[in-house]
Design a protein around this motif. Structure first.
Motif, mmCIF file in Angstrom:
data_model
loop_
_atom_site.group_PDB
_atom_site.id
_atom_site.type_symbol
_atom_site.label_atom_id
_atom_site.label_comp_id
_atom_site.label_asym_id
_atom_site.label_seq_id
_atom_site.Cartn_x
_atom_site.Cartn_y
_atom_site.Cartn_z
ATOM 1 N N GLN A 1 -14.546 -60.080 19.699
ATOM 2 C CA GLN A 1 -14.805 -58.795 20.351
ATOM 3 C C GLN A 1 -14.437 -57.629 19.444
ATOM 4 O O GLN A 1 -15.151 -56.622 19.369
ATOM 5 N N PRO B 1 -16.686 -73.160 19.524
ATOM 6 C CA PRO B 1 -17.076 -71.747 19.445
ATOM 7 C C PRO B 1 -18.178 -71.527 18.403
ATOM 8 O O PRO B 1 -18.258 -72.228 17.397
ATOM 9 N N ARG C 1 -12.257 -65.473 21.036
ATOM 10 C CA ARG C 1 -12.957 -64.449 21.812
ATOM 11 C C ARG C 1 -12.368 -63.057 21.539
ATOM 12 O O ARG C 1 -13.107 -62.085 21.365
ATOM 13 N N HIS C 2 -11.039 -62.974 21.496
ATOM 14 C CA HIS C 2 -10.397 -61.681 21.262
ATOM 15 C C HIS C 2 -10.772 -61.125 19.889
ATOM 16 O O HIS C 2 -11.105 -59.937 19.752
ATOM 17 N N GLY D 1 -20.031 -67.250 21.656
ATOM 18 C CA GLY D 1 -19.857 -68.109 22.822
ATOM 19 C C GLY D 1 -19.383 -69.486 22.406
ATOM 20 O O GLY D 1 -18.803 -69.659 21.328
ATOM 21 N N GLU D 2 -19.644 -70.504 23.277
ATOM 22 C CA GLU D 2 -19.251 -71.876 22.976
ATOM 23 C C GLU D 2 -20.413 -72.811 23.274
ATOM 24 O O GLU D 2 -21.142 -72.632 24.254
#
Length: 609
Positions: A61, A84, A57-58, A78-79
């Motif tokens: 982004q 993921p 996620r990091h 997303g997942e």
């Protein structure tokens, strides 16, 4: 894991399966409200544990914030069932790899692709994002043939993850991987620039720098070997092109081009300089005409029509002053021409000989001292007539071992080379190499330490006996030996005057080694653990080395050797020495210590700006 058609991932609906990439399956999806098509990348190569998902996620982004014409846009992430996924811009034009497989692009097209890739990379680097996997397969082509970089940062997402299936990662990436990526050192924008130079090499020559290598050999080559010059694979390319690309492929990240755009600009200039200009060729062709015109042609002027605008190319025949009776003049001119040709040929031969002599005098030389060693010994390698400040490596053959060097401003090289303890006995060759060439070599013979050892004198050895004299052992009482009395007759029994008696021979008292070698493994530590470049002095401490030996220390920044020096080892097997990294030496560093007697250790530390 497959995703069924019609499955909704956020606002996107999966339409059909596209293919399989390095990270997993790829699907086409559609956003109805935005009327936009995207590509869904399912990250099956990542283990869906909490730490990995959080890191995904990091990174996603950071990548999603990039907005550039030469970078694929990230729409969403997303997942799905714990795995993921990332939804990115759908580009149906295929990849640069597919286009290069069809045919090698011409130079203008190659430069256009390179400029687009460079622009995207420099933009990402300016935002603190490194691609880490730049290769033709990750360069997509739009409908108007614009290159667009895909899969930004996905290689970083794989780091530390338990890999399941990485089809294509271990076979495709190493060909474009920078040396610091192979060794696990700190990776920055310079790694992407190395990969970009690799793509340029491939587009201009048709092959990757280390073509035909197996995986392990390829990884070794990326760190220790230099590729062939591009001009050796494509004769159209000149030495300027070689210099530009070879700098882009430098082993030391700091030695590469300062930006991707700077590399492409330099490459464009080199390719332009290597292209012959047509006007220059025309003038060269016309220059032959005055030589032909030295022979009189009937006393009339002849104008060379090949280049009428150039007055210098007008050739006028020399008029004969005696008209038709010009045979003697023609013979005289022929003799003069013959002498002129012979004179020019003699001058050319002389210049050639002088040039060869100068080249011989300036030829690189290498010496090894001593040239007969045992395993684990240290030899001094010196070389002369190396290009000033040239960076290269000393190679020990037959199984290649490399030792990096950098010549001084006078073209001299001096380093100490430790012969590996596992090297085969026999004759070997030490070579000095740079820019894919090894201009000089010297022999080195490795012999068995037992066979070459000198006889050790024994403390209680008995000196050679004198004929007829018996030397008693230490502590024995000298006695007479049985002998015939003077004047005795044959057959009489000799009477011994006394019996030989002796005391036991004393054994030599062993002398205890005042400086024994520790049974523990050698160790090196550095302090402090974090160093400020150009400010902090690093203290290197060693333990459990061979007492009273001299240890050779090497300081590396990444994979680049920066400093070599020596330190004496004390009776306790320890040593302490210091050094200070230069102001611009920033990154992961390492110090190695070798006493030449089989004791080796290393320590790592970080250098900050």
């Amino acid at each position: 894991m497959s995703i069924a058609t019609g499955t909704r991932l956020g606002q996107y609906e999966v339409q059909d399966f596209i293919g399989q990439g390095a990270m997993g399956l790829v699907y086409r999806a559609y956003h109805a409200q935005l009327e936009r098509t995207g590509a869904v990348k399912v990250m099956q190569a990542m283990t869906p544990d909490p730490d990995t998902v959080a890191r995904f996620r990091h990174e996603a982004q950071a990548i999603a914030k990039l907005r550039h014409p030469n970078i694929v846009d990230v729409y969403d992430f997303g997942e799905f069932q714990g795995t993921p996924y990332m939804i990115v811009e759908y580009i149906p034009g295929g990849s640069l790899a597919a286009k290069m497989n069809q045919s090698r692009p011409d130079q203008p097209s190659a430069l256009r692709y390179m400029r687009g890739i460079a622009a995207g990379l420099d933009y990402a680097h300016g935002h603190g994002v490194v691609h880490r996997d730049v290769k033709p397969a990750n360069v997509l082509l739009t409908a108007d043939d614009t290159p667009v970089l895909a899969d930004f940062g996905l290689a970083k997402l794989l780091q530390g993850s338990s890999l399941k299936s990485m089809t294509g990662v271990t076979t495709g990436t190493p060909a474009y991987m920078a040396p610091e990526q192979v060794t696990g050192s700190q990776v920055g924008p310079a790694a992407d620039r190395y990969s970009l130079a690799t793509i340029a090499y491939e587009m201009l020559t048709g092959v990757i720098p280390f073509d035909g290598e197996a995986l392990m050999e390829l990884l070794y080559a990326q760190v220790h070997r230099y590729p062939r010059a591009p001009s050796s694979r494509n004769s159209v390319l000149g030495p300027q092109t070689d210099e530009v690309i070879m700098r882009g492929l430098a082993k030391d990240p700091a030695a590469r081009w300062e930006s991707c755009a700077a590399f492409v600009d330099a490459l464009a200039g080199a390719l332009s300089a290597a292209t012959p200009a047509r006007p220059a060729l025309a003038k060269t062709m016309v220059m032959a005409s005055p030589i032909a015109s030295t022979v009189p042609i009937g006393g009339v002027a002849v104008v060379e029509h090949a280049a009428p605008p150039e007055p210098a190319t007008v050739a006028v025949a020399y008029p004969s002053p005696i008209g038709r009776d010009s045979a003697p003049s023609r013979k005289r001119l022929r003799r003069l021409n013959r002498r002129l040709v012979l004179g020019i040929a003699a001058v050319l031969v002389l210049l050639l000989v002088l040039g060869l002599c100068e080249a011989a005098l300036a030829a690189t030389t290498i010496t090894v001292n001593p040239d007969r060693v045992v395993r684990g010994d240290t030899v001094a390698v010196t070389a002369k007539h190396v290009p000033a400040n040239q960076v290269g490596e000393i190679q020990l053959w037959s199984v290649v071992h490399t030792y990096p060097f950098q010549a001084d401003a006078n073209g001299n090289v001096a380093l100490e080379m430790t012969v590996p303890r596992d090297i085969a006995l026999g004759d070997h060759m030490v070579k000095i190499c740079w820019k894919n060439s090894c201009p000089a070599q010297a022999p080195l013979r490795v012999v068995s330490g037992v066979a070459e050892a000198a006889p050790t004198p024994v403390a209680n050895a008995t000196p050679p006996a004198t004929p007829g004299v018996t030397t008693p052992p230490p502590g024995a009482t000298p006695t007479a030996t049985p002998s015939h009395a003077s004047g005795s007759t044959p057959g009489s029994t000799p009477t011994p005057t006394s019996r030989p008696t002796s005391a036991p021979t004393p054994s030599p008292t062993p002398t205890q080694n005042p400086c024994p070698t520790s049974s523990q493994a050698a160790a090196v530590t550095t302090s402090p653990a974090t160093v400020i470049a150009g400010v902090t002095t690093v203290t290197v401490t060693g333990q459990n080395f061979t007492p009273n030996k001299t240890v050779i220390l090497n300081y590396y920044l990444g994979t680049s050797l920066k400093k070599t020096w020596t330190a004496p080892v004390g009776c306790n097997g320890g040593f302490t020495t210091t050094f200070k990294p230069a102001a611009l030496e920033i990154g992961s560093a390492k110090v190695t210590a070798n006493d030449g007697n089989g004791r080796f250790a290393s320590a790592t530390f970080s250098i900050l700006a």
